[in-house]
Scaffold this active site. Structure first.
Site, PDB file in Angstrom:
ATOM      1  N   ARG A 199       0.711  -1.207   0.118  1.00  0.00           N
ATOM      2  CA  ARG A 199       0.087  -0.034   0.128  1.00  0.00           C
ATOM      3  C   ARG A 199       0.716   1.345   0.109  1.00  0.00           C
ATOM      4  O   ARG A 199       0.478   2.271  -0.495  1.00  0.00           O
ATOM      5  CB  ARG A 199      -0.897   0.067   1.237  1.00  0.00           C
ATOM      6  CG  ARG A 199      -1.839   1.032   1.245  1.00  0.00           C
ATOM      7  CD  ARG A 199      -2.781   0.969   2.347  1.00  0.00           C
ATOM      8  NE  ARG A 199      -4.000   1.979   2.068  1.00  0.00           N
ATOM      9  CZ  ARG A 199      -4.779   2.453   3.408  1.00  0.00           C
ATOM     10  NH1 ARG A 199      -4.386   2.292   4.438  1.00  0.00           N
ATOM     11  NH2 ARG A 199      -5.836   3.261   2.918  1.00  0.00           N
ATOM     12  N   THR A 209      -7.122   7.016  -1.049  1.00  0.00           N
ATOM     13  CA  THR A 209      -7.195   5.356  -0.845  1.00  0.00           C
ATOM     14  C   THR A 209      -8.003   4.857   0.221  1.00  0.00           C
ATOM     15  O   THR A 209      -7.802   5.457   1.435  1.00  0.00           O
ATOM     16  CB  THR A 209      -5.485   4.980  -0.678  1.00  0.00           C
ATOM     17  OG1 THR A 209      -5.632   3.531  -0.236  1.00  0.00           O
ATOM     18  CG2 THR A 209      -4.913   5.477   0.397  1.00  0.00           C
ATOM     19  N   SER A 210      -8.933   4.192  -0.117  1.00  0.00           N
ATOM     20  CA  SER A 210      -9.930   3.718   0.707  1.00  0.00           C
ATOM     21  C   SER A 210      -9.837   2.745   1.966  1.00  0.00           C
ATOM     22  O   SER A 210      -8.504   2.397   1.912  1.00  0.00           O
ATOM     23  CB  SER A 210     -11.106   3.248  -0.071  1.00  0.00           C
ATOM     24  OG  SER A 210     -11.686   3.805  -0.979  1.00  0.00           O
ATOM     25  N   MET A 211     -10.509   2.756   2.892  1.00  0.00           N
ATOM     26  CA  MET A 211     -10.265   1.838   4.146  1.00  0.00           C
ATOM     27  C   MET A 211     -10.105   0.412   3.536  1.00  0.00           C
ATOM     28  O   MET A 211     -11.137  -0.049   2.840  1.00  0.00           O
ATOM     29  CB  MET A 211     -11.503   1.829   4.940  1.00  0.00           C
ATOM     30  CG  MET A 211     -11.184   1.102   6.337  1.00  0.00           C
ATOM     31  SD  MET A 211     -12.514   1.613   7.120  1.00  0.00           S
ATOM     32  CE  MET A 211     -12.438   0.838   8.873  1.00  0.00           C
TER      33      MET A 211
END
Length: 375
Positions: free
Chosen positions: A30, A85-87
């Site tokens: 990530r 950037t999503s959960m």
């Protein structure tokens, strides 16, 4: 521990790590998809100032804002998150709903940082993933991020609401931005597949629409409580109350016995109102003096109309003030009454049908019982 294994461990402990996606989560770093400075909650986190704190949230189950106001500088103005950037656990929930299988050709609408496209590509392979992004700067960063991760899905710069006809048909379509109207192009380009997208309007948008497509018609239900950025072409109203409130002394006053906090706080009620009334959003302002009083504001997207409802604990009648060509409280009250008269159904009782021509119809319990439009 601030490594990618930390994120895997968090998702496992929460029961969010789907077995079919475990290799992608572990294999796609990530950190390669997060800029050196991002916004987490109310704080700006810079890697150069605090590398451990920066990594802590990157490898946490956290949404990180990577762009506000479409990348434009607005001095002293409202800051609207426009890319992120999503959960990761929410991403996995959405991918679980998508039901991706080996060999599926997937279209992603809204590349963002490229992290979700990275997971898809890691699992399916470069040729089977197409992702479209309309923001040129965001798209360029996503391309760099994916290249650093050793991944090369097909990346398109363009209007995601039009899909990518040149590379259709797709087996699955996933939208990482929220829409009010599901485009007919998505149905056309996923002719015998599945569409998953955040869906709603400014009054209530916390739903995934999960639609299966057959013979030019997409039909499905709602689930989850997601929070995603809006598709820019369908963005509802937003901002400060002062930007929408005008002609304060010219409103029409009345009273209602409908508790405004019930209308606002009951998620099933909010959903039922939202599917009947479009073009508005709401804001709940609570008193800071310990009185537990509040004011519910209803604000038209076009800024021409507004309504306010004052809640006082223990009261059974509440003051209403409305201004503009639309009587927003009257519309919301009518929709709320319809919901009550039909037994206060939960959101699970509703469904959605969309056609290739773009027609969209919400229904209650069966497609033969369409939900009325109030306005």
């Amino acid at each position: 521990m601030t490594t990618r294994q930390r994120l895997v461990d968090i998702l496992e402990h929460k029961g969010a790590l789907l077995p079919e996606w475990a290799a992608a989560v572990a294999g796609v770093d990530r950190a390669l998809f997060v800029p050196d400075t991002y916004r987490y909650r109310e704080s700006l986190i810079a890697k150069k100032d605090s590398p451990e704190e920066w990594a802590r949230y990157v490898y946490g189950d956290t949404p990180l804002i990577t762009q506000v106001n479409d990348g434009k500088s607005v001095e002293g103005g409202y800051e609207l998150p426009t890319s992120s950037t999503s959960m990761p656990s929410l991403m996995l929930q959405m991918l679980g709903l998508l039901e991706v299988r080996k060999g599926h050709h997937v279209l992603e609408v809204g590349t963002g940082t490229g992290y979700n496209a990275g997971w898809l590509t890691h699992r399916l392979g470069d040729p089977l993933v197409t992702s479209i992004e309309m923001d040129e700067g965001v798209a360029a960063e996503a391309r760099k991020n994916l290249r650093r991760a050793g991944l090369a899905p097909r990346l398109i710069l363009g209007d995601g609401l039009s899909g990518v006809k040149a590379h259709a048909p797709f087996d699955r379509l996933i939208s990482t931005c929220c829409v009010q109207e599901i485009p007919g192009a998505w149905v056309e380009q996923t002719p015998e597949g599945r569409i998953v997208t955040p869906w709603g309007n400014g009054y209530f948008s916390a739903s995934f629409a999960v639609l299966d497509v057959s013979r030019g018609v997409a039909t499905g239900r709602f689930s989850g409580y997601p929070a995603f950025m809006w598709a820019r072409q369908q963005r509802p109203g937003y901002g400060y109350l002062v930007d929408y409130l005008h002609h304060e002394n010219e409103g029409t006053k009345s009273r209602t016995t409908v508790n405004p906090e019930s209308v606002r706080n009951d998620t099933d009620a909010r959903f039922a109102v939202a599917v009947q009334v479009s073009g508005l959003w709401s804001m709940l302002c609570t008193a800071d003096d310990g009185s537990d009083e509040s004011t519910l504001w209803l604000l038209a997207d076009d800024r021409r109309s507004w309504a306010s409802l004052d809640y006082v604990p223990g009261e059974t009648s509440f003051e209403v003030d409305q201004y503009g060509p639309r009587r927003l409280w009257d519309e919301v009250r009518t929709a709320y009454s319809w919901w009550s008269e039909h037994g206060r159904p939960e959101r699970d009782a509703f469904g959605l049908t969309v056609t290739e021509t773009g027609g969209q119809q919400v229904w209650l319990r069966t497609p033969e019982m369409p939900v009325p439009t109030v306005r």
